[in-house]
Design a protein around this motif. Structure first.
Motif, PDB file in Angstrom:
ATOM      1  N   LEU A 290       0.837  -1.191   0.000  1.00 31.36           N
ATOM      2  CA  LEU A 290       0.000   0.000   0.000  1.00 31.36           C
ATOM      3  C   LEU A 290       0.880   1.252   0.000  1.00 31.36           C
ATOM      4  N   HIS A 291       0.544   2.209  -0.845  1.00 30.47           N
ATOM      5  CA  HIS A 291       1.443   3.360  -0.984  1.00 30.47           C
ATOM      6  C   HIS A 291       0.699   4.548  -1.556  1.00 30.47           C
ATOM      7  N   GLU A 292       1.069   5.714  -1.046  1.00 31.52           N
ATOM      8  CA  GLU A 292       0.398   6.954  -1.447  1.00 31.52           C
ATOM      9  C   GLU A 292       0.647   7.328  -2.906  1.00 31.52           C
ATOM     10  N   ASP A 293       1.694   6.801  -3.522  1.00 34.88           N
ATOM     11  CA  ASP A 293       2.026   7.167  -4.895  1.00 34.88           C
ATOM     12  C   ASP A 293       1.612   6.115  -5.920  1.00 34.88           C
ATOM     13  N   ARG A 294       0.725   5.225  -5.545  1.00 31.65           N
ATOM     14  CA  ARG A 294       0.150   4.270  -6.496  1.00 31.65           C
ATOM     15  C   ARG A 294      -1.377   4.342  -6.406  1.00 31.65           C
ATOM     16  N   SER A 295      -2.011   4.256  -7.564  1.00 28.54           N
ATOM     17  CA  SER A 295      -3.469   4.235  -7.596  1.00 28.54           C
ATOM     18  C   SER A 295      -3.966   2.850  -7.199  1.00 28.54           C
ATOM     19  N   ALA A 296      -5.246   2.763  -6.885  1.00 31.86           N
ATOM     20  CA  ALA A 296      -5.835   1.468  -6.538  1.00 31.86           C
ATOM     21  C   ALA A 296      -5.710   0.486  -7.696  1.00 31.86           C
ATOM     22  N   ASP A 297      -5.880   0.957  -8.928  1.00 35.65           N
ATOM     23  CA  ASP A 297      -5.757   0.069 -10.090  1.00 35.65           C
ATOM     24  C   ASP A 297      -4.333  -0.443 -10.235  1.00 35.65           C
ATOM     25  N   GLU A 298      -3.351   0.434 -10.030  1.00 36.10           N
ATOM     26  CA  GLU A 298      -1.954   0.002 -10.115  1.00 36.10           C
ATOM     27  C   GLU A 298      -1.655  -1.038  -9.037  1.00 36.10           C
ATOM     28  N   LEU A 299      -2.124  -0.779  -7.830  1.00 40.65           N
ATOM     29  CA  LEU A 299      -1.867  -1.709  -6.737  1.00 40.65           C
ATOM     30  C   LEU A 299      -2.583  -3.032  -6.936  1.00 40.65           C
ATOM     31  N   LEU A 300      -3.753  -3.004  -7.545  1.00 40.97           N
ATOM     32  CA  LEU A 300      -4.443  -4.253  -7.822  1.00 40.97           C
ATOM     33  C   LEU A 300      -3.623  -5.123  -8.763  1.00 40.97           C
ATOM     34  N   GLY A 301      -2.920  -4.506  -9.718  1.00 41.90           N
ATOM     35  CA  GLY A 301      -2.022  -5.258 -10.580  1.00 41.90           C
ATOM     36  C   GLY A 301      -0.864  -5.868  -9.807  1.00 41.90           C
ATOM     37  N   VAL A 302      -0.332  -5.125  -8.824  1.00 39.89           N
ATOM     38  CA  VAL A 302       0.750  -5.660  -7.988  1.00 39.89           C
ATOM     39  C   VAL A 302       0.231  -6.821  -7.142  1.00 39.89           C
ATOM     40  N   VAL A 303      -0.952  -6.650  -6.544  1.00 42.55           N
ATOM     41  CA  VAL A 303      -1.542  -7.733  -5.752  1.00 42.55           C
ATOM     42  C   VAL A 303      -1.693  -8.985  -6.602  1.00 42.55           C
ATOM     43  N   SER A 304      -2.167  -8.828  -7.833  1.00 39.92           N
ATOM     44  CA  SER A 304      -2.351  -9.978  -8.718  1.00 39.92           C
ATOM     45  C   SER A 304      -1.027 -10.665  -9.012  1.00 39.92           C
ATOM     46  N   ALA A 305       0.041  -9.881  -9.234  1.00 43.55           N
ATOM     47  CA  ALA A 305       1.356 -10.468  -9.503  1.00 43.55           C
ATOM     48  C   ALA A 305       1.864 -11.249  -8.297  1.00 43.55           C
ATOM     49  N   VAL A 306       1.670 -10.703  -7.105  1.00 43.47           N
ATOM     50  CA  VAL A 306       2.111 -11.379  -5.882  1.00 43.47           C
ATOM     51  C   VAL A 306       1.319 -12.667  -5.673  1.00 43.47           C
ATOM     52  N   GLU A 307       0.008 -12.606  -5.847  1.00 43.66           N
ATOM     53  CA  GLU A 307      -0.825 -13.787  -5.618  1.00 43.66           C
ATOM     54  C   GLU A 307      -0.580 -14.863  -6.670  1.00 43.66           C
ATOM     55  N   ARG A 308      -0.289 -14.462  -7.904  1.00 47.37           N
ATOM     56  CA  ARG A 308       0.064 -15.462  -8.927  1.00 47.37           C
ATOM     57  C   ARG A 308       1.351 -16.172  -8.552  1.00 47.37           C
ATOM     58  N   ALA A 309       2.341 -15.423  -8.102  1.00 40.81           N
ATOM     59  CA  ALA A 309       3.626 -16.026  -7.742  1.00 40.81           C
ATOM     60  C   ALA A 309       3.479 -16.976  -6.562  1.00 40.81           C
ATOM     61  N   LEU A 310       2.714 -16.566  -5.563  1.00 38.52           N
ATOM     62  CA  LEU A 310       2.564 -17.377  -4.349  1.00 38.52           C
ATOM     63  C   LEU A 310       1.559 -18.504  -4.511  1.00 38.52           C
ATOM     64  N   GLY A 311       0.600 -18.329  -5.406  1.00 38.63           N
ATOM     65  CA  GLY A 311      -0.456 -19.318  -5.550  1.00 38.63           C
ATOM     66  C   GLY A 311      -1.425 -19.313  -4.387  1.00 38.63           C
ATOM     67  N   ARG A 312      -1.615 -18.158  -3.769  1.00 36.79           N
ATOM     68  CA  ARG A 312      -2.511 -18.043  -2.620  1.00 36.79           C
ATOM     69  C   ARG A 312      -2.947 -16.596  -2.473  1.00 36.79           C
ATOM     70  N   THR A 313      -4.067 -16.401  -1.785  1.00 34.97           N
ATOM     71  CA  THR A 313      -4.538 -15.052  -1.466  1.00 34.97           C
ATOM     72  C   THR A 313      -3.666 -14.465  -0.370  1.00 34.97           C
ATOM     73  N   VAL A 314      -3.388 -13.170  -0.462  1.00 33.22           N
ATOM     74  CA  VAL A 314      -2.528 -12.519   0.519  1.00 33.22           C
ATOM     75  C   VAL A 314      -3.313 -11.472   1.292  1.00 33.22           C
ATOM     76  N   ASP A 315      -2.788 -11.111   2.449  1.00 26.67           N
ATOM     77  CA  ASP A 315      -3.255  -9.942   3.176  1.00 26.67           C
ATOM     78  C   ASP A 315      -2.449  -8.736   2.704  1.00 26.67           C
ATOM     79  N   LEU A 316      -2.920  -7.552   3.037  1.00 30.70           N
ATOM     80  CA  LEU A 316      -2.310  -6.326   2.535  1.00 30.70           C
ATOM     81  C   LEU A 316      -1.882  -5.415   3.680  1.00 30.70           C
TER      82      LEU A 316
END
Length: 348
Positions: A290-316
């Motif tokens: 979570l960061h003040e210099d990223r939009s929610a859409d940008e962060l959703l892309g990061v969340v998706s990349a992290v969850e794809r790599a881990l193969g599991r849902t993550v907390d934020l």
């Protein structure tokens, strides 16, 4: 609860514990996995006030003066000639901080209908406390007394709170060592660091609930170092997981994916190494993005990349505590996190 939980590291830019806890619950309560007290006042600067208090310790003298204006201006100490530093002479104030915040926590938890929430208290490891207090010799020469003191305060807190507290071990020194170690030696260094963490855990009462906060520092909202990718996180957490003592719950691990004022990378390759992470099934992974210099859409892309790599849902969560941000920015980050967590299961 939610499909994704929201984790706060600890500090929050409010005036009082009551203000911090209530505001956190109002903005993100349904999504929280535990509740810190906001580390208001001097505690928003992590262990700086503790280290400053060492000026009065009879067995220590200033090794290097520092005004905390940057990572090159840190105060550090050495043991006075003819003296010995012992764990029972060190007191960091976490027991008192927990006791002062506990009644507020219980009122806030009840008022917001979250009886399932545990109190979360953040504490450094003995190795980290030794390094930041004693400078470069600290981790090798002085780790034991600091570990003894941290374990004693955890023991006292658990005697008061039983299972209603989660101890968040904060590990910026450990992640820095692994990140700065050349690749071929990284596994060996991570293994040594994991043994120091396991030693601290074993010195506390069986059944103590723990989480781990890996960190790159946030002094004046600037990171102490940067990672080129997530391989240091994987090396350290895999080593810790392999040596985690039986009888102690490792409830979450938090990885910083932003670095102070620098936002998380939008390149999925940065997160690809997380595919090699091996965690117990019950241990939650908190993506510190979570960061003040990223939009929610940008962060959703990061969340998706992290969850794809881990193969599991993550907390934020954010990469570190919010105490170095403005009140408005901290509120925005909480709202950002709540949005990315999604709707509350069972809510109308």
């Amino acid at each position: 609860m939610t499909s994704r939980g929201l984790h706060l590291i600890g500090s929050y830019p409010a005036d009082t514990t009551d203000d911090a806890m209530n505001e956190i619950m109002e903005l993100a309560g349904p999504h929280l996995t535990s509740l810190p007290d906001g580390e208001t006042g001097d505690r928003r600067n992590w262990i700086v006030p503790i280290i400053e208090s060492m000026r009065l310790h009879p067995d220590l003298e200033v090794r290097r003066e520092g005004d905390w204006s940057g990572y090159d201006h840190l105060l550090s100490f050495r043991v006075r000639r003819g003296h010995r530093l012992a764990g029972d002479s060190l007191h960091f104030g976490y027991t008192e901080a927990h006791a002062a915040a506990r009644p507020v926590f219980e009122r806030v938890r009840e008022a917001h209908g979250r009886s399932d929430l545990a109190f979360q208290i953040g504490m450094p490891s003995g190795l980290g406390m030794a390094m930041f207090t004693m400078g470069p010799p600290g981790p090798l020469v002085h780790r034991r007394p600091f570990t003894d003191a941290i374990a004693r305060e955890i023991t006292q807190i658990r005697a008061d709170a039983a299972d209603d507290v989660i101890v968040q071990l904060e590990l910026p020194a450990e992640l820095a060592f692994v990140t700065m170690t050349p690749g071929p030696l990284r596994v060996a260094v991570a293994a040594w660091l994991s043994r120091t963490i396991a030693s601290l855990v074993r010195a506390t009462p069986g059944g103590t609930r723990f989480g781990l906060h890996l960190c790159m520092g946030d002094q004046r909202h600037e990171a102490m170092f940067r990672m080129r990718d997530t391989r240091p996180v994987v090396a350290l957490l895999n080593a810790v997981g392999a040596r985690w003592p039986a009888g102690y719950s490792l409830e979450f691990v938090h990885a910083p994916l932003a670095a102070g004022a620098a936002p998380p990378s939008l390149d999925p390759a940065f997160y690809a190494a997380l595919a090699a992470l091996r965690l117990p099934a019950h241990t939650r992974f908190v993506a510190g993005l979570l960061h003040e210099d990223r939009s929610a859409d940008e962060l959703l892309g990061v969340v998706s990349a992290v969850e794809r790599a881990l193969g599991r849902t993550v907390d934020l969560g954010a990469s570190c505590g919010l105490g170095r941000r403005s009140r408005e920015m901290a509120q925005s980050i909480l709202q950002q996190g709540a949005q990315l967590c999604g709707p509350v299961v069972g809510a109308p």
